[in-house]
Design a protein around this motif. Structure first.
Motif, mmCIF file in Angstrom:
data_model
loop_
_atom_site.group_PDB
_atom_site.id
_atom_site.type_symbol
_atom_site.label_atom_id
_atom_site.label_comp_id
_atom_site.label_asym_id
_atom_site.label_seq_id
_atom_site.Cartn_x
_atom_site.Cartn_y
_atom_site.Cartn_z
ATOM 1 N N LEU A 192 23.817 57.284 94.253
ATOM 2 C CA LEU A 192 23.163 58.404 93.563
ATOM 3 C C LEU A 192 22.507 59.384 94.535
ATOM 4 C CD1 LEU A 192 21.432 56.433 90.666
ATOM 5 C CD2 LEU A 192 23.653 57.588 90.648
ATOM 6 N N GLY A 193 22.174 58.891 95.705
ATOM 7 C CA GLY A 193 21.514 59.726 96.697
ATOM 8 C C GLY A 193 21.399 58.962 98.000
ATOM 9 N N PRO A 194 20.764 59.543 99.001
ATOM 10 C CA PRO A 194 20.699 58.921 100.319
ATOM 11 C C PRO A 194 20.036 57.538 100.315
ATOM 12 C CG PRO A 194 19.890 61.182 100.399
ATOM 13 C CD PRO A 194 20.121 60.853 98.971
ATOM 14 N N LEU A 195 19.141 57.288 99.379
ATOM 15 C CA LEU A 195 18.458 55.994 99.293
ATOM 16 C C LEU A 195 18.392 55.510 97.845
ATOM 17 C CD1 LEU A 195 15.578 56.591 101.877
ATOM 18 C CD2 LEU A 195 17.598 55.128 102.174
ATOM 19 N N GLU A 196 19.461 55.744 97.105
ATOM 20 C CA GLU A 196 19.469 55.383 95.678
ATOM 21 C C GLU A 196 20.882 55.027 95.237
ATOM 22 O OE1 GLU A 196 17.921 57.326 91.461
ATOM 23 O OE2 GLU A 196 18.366 58.658 93.143
ATOM 24 N N VAL A 197 21.034 53.818 94.658
ATOM 25 C CA VAL A 197 22.318 53.374 94.131
ATOM 26 C C VAL A 197 22.102 52.727 92.765
ATOM 27 C CG1 VAL A 197 23.304 53.014 96.441
ATOM 28 C CG2 VAL A 197 22.252 51.081 95.238
ATOM 29 N N VAL A 198 23.212 52.548 92.052
ATOM 30 C CA VAL A 198 23.150 51.881 90.751
ATOM 31 C C VAL A 198 24.472 51.166 90.531
ATOM 32 C CG1 VAL A 198 24.033 53.856 89.405
ATOM 33 C CG2 VAL A 198 22.542 52.166 88.296
ATOM 34 N N TYR A 199 24.426 50.047 89.809
ATOM 35 C CA TYR A 199 25.669 49.421 89.376
ATOM 36 C C TYR A 199 25.565 48.992 87.930
ATOM 37 C CZ TYR A 199 23.949 44.586 89.970
ATOM 38 O OH TYR A 199 23.254 43.414 89.868
ATOM 39 N N GLN A 200 26.725 48.945 87.303
ATOM 40 C CA GLN A 200 26.879 48.603 85.898
ATOM 41 C C GLN A 200 26.848 47.078 85.782
ATOM 42 O OE1 GLN A 200 30.507 50.314 84.494
ATOM 43 N NE2 GLN A 200 29.719 50.658 82.451
ATOM 44 N N ASP A 201 25.964 46.567 84.925
ATOM 45 C CA ASP A 201 25.813 45.125 84.719
ATOM 46 C C ASP A 201 26.469 44.750 83.402
ATOM 47 O OD1 ASP A 201 24.563 42.494 85.316
ATOM 48 O OD2 ASP A 201 23.440 42.927 83.499
ATOM 49 N N TYR A 202 27.447 43.864 83.482
ATOM 50 C CA TYR A 202 28.214 43.473 82.298
ATOM 51 C C TYR A 202 27.668 42.200 81.663
ATOM 52 C CZ TYR A 202 31.607 46.561 84.567
ATOM 53 O OH TYR A 202 32.217 47.630 85.174
ATOM 54 N N THR A 203 27.876 42.056 80.373
ATOM 55 C CA THR A 203 27.523 40.835 79.666
ATOM 56 C C THR A 203 28.287 39.680 80.293
ATOM 57 O OG1 THR A 203 27.210 42.051 77.613
ATOM 58 C CG2 THR A 203 27.534 39.661 77.423
ATOM 59 N N GLY A 204 27.582 38.612 80.571
ATOM 60 C CA GLY A 204 28.199 37.427 81.152
ATOM 61 C C GLY A 204 27.363 36.213 80.840
ATOM 62 N N SER A 205 27.720 35.115 81.443
ATOM 63 C CA SER A 205 27.046 33.866 81.152
ATOM 64 C C SER A 205 25.703 33.731 81.851
ATOM 65 C CB SER A 205 27.944 32.681 81.535
ATOM 66 O OG SER A 205 28.265 32.763 82.914
ATOM 67 N N GLY A 206 25.476 34.494 82.909
ATOM 68 C CA GLY A 206 24.229 34.384 83.641
ATOM 69 C C GLY A 206 23.422 35.658 83.625
ATOM 70 N N VAL A 207 22.123 35.502 83.907
ATOM 71 C CA VAL A 207 21.204 36.640 83.924
ATOM 72 C C VAL A 207 20.232 36.548 85.100
ATOM 73 C CG1 VAL A 207 21.310 37.142 81.454
ATOM 74 C CG2 VAL A 207 19.668 35.458 82.293
ATOM 75 N N GLU A 208 20.666 35.860 86.148
ATOM 76 C CA GLU A 208 19.772 35.625 87.280
ATOM 77 C C GLU A 208 19.318 36.932 87.921
ATOM 78 O OE1 GLU A 208 18.911 32.336 87.273
ATOM 79 O OE2 GLU A 208 20.370 32.560 85.669
ATOM 80 N N THR A 209 20.250 37.841 88.173
ATOM 81 C CA THR A 209 19.885 39.097 88.827
ATOM 82 C C THR A 209 18.818 39.829 88.027
ATOM 83 O OG1 THR A 209 22.078 39.306 89.821
ATOM 84 C CG2 THR A 209 20.743 41.307 89.685
ATOM 85 N N ALA A 210 19.038 39.998 86.738
ATOM 86 C CA ALA A 210 18.066 40.714 85.903
ATOM 87 C C ALA A 210 16.710 40.013 85.915
ATOM 88 C CB ALA A 210 18.590 40.850 84.475
#
Length: 185
Positions: free
Chosen positions: A48-66
């Motif tokens: 998104l910018g020099p110090l900004e990113v994003v990724y799409q999180d899909y429905t799955g069996s785990g939710v550790e990252t969130a």
């Protein structure tokens, strides 16, 4: 052999866009908690910018990252070159989970192809950009992206996806909250 960058330059952003897979690592604060490392693929990452990113999180069996990001924000996103010149790039930063109803959710949604399994976006305010050689990473030939998860989400339909998320995507394996039961995920 490694180099730290001030930010994600246009050259690095172009290299990131060429990669077919990336990995996301997070950890809870508890010493006894489980670390998490998740592979990601598809057209699901944006600079998104020099110090900004994003990724799409899909429905799955785990939710550790969130769950980990909600607890402490620590996250690292790693890309490896599996073709072409060897390279590894790590983006360390502070993550935020964006779900439907969050101010920036619609903005992020507009940056990606529609996907029936999207449950969130993970936004990262990048604090460190560093590469390493990647000389030991093997070379692989990309054949295609799997569509199994997309097909599963499409076949579920919105009501069944919401029910799945309500029963299976609320807490991490360590019991940390991941998604709000009352929000329309």
């Amino acid at each position: 052999m490694s180099k730290q960058y001030e930010n994600i330059s246009s050259e690095l952003a172009a290299w990131l866009a060429e990669q077919r897979m990336f990995f996301v690592a997070t950890a809870p604060l508890s010493r006894d908690g489980h670390l998490n490392l998740s592979p990601k693929g598809g057209d699901s990452f944006r600079v998104l910018g020099p110090l900004e990113v994003v990724y799409q999180d899909y429905t799955g069996s785990g939710v550790e990252t969130a769950a980990h990001v909600r607890e402490n924000g620590r996250i690292v996103v790693m890309f490896c070159a599996f073709a072409g010149s060897p390279k590894i790039l790590r983006l360390h930063g502070h993550g935020t989970v964006l779900t439907p109803g969050d101010d920036r959710f619609t903005e992020m949604e507009s940056l990606f192809p529609a996907n029936p399994g999207t449950r969130a976006f993970i936004h990262v305010a990048v604090t460190r950009v560093v590469d390493s050689c990647g000389w030991a990473v093997p070379v692989y030939d990309f054949r295609y992206h799997r569509d199994t998860l997309d097909q599963w989400a499409t076949n579920q339909g919105l009501d069944n996806l919401n029910a799945y998320r309500a029963t299976k995507n609320q807490t991490s394996i360590d019991g940390l909250p991941a998604f709000n039961r009352n929000a329309p995920e």
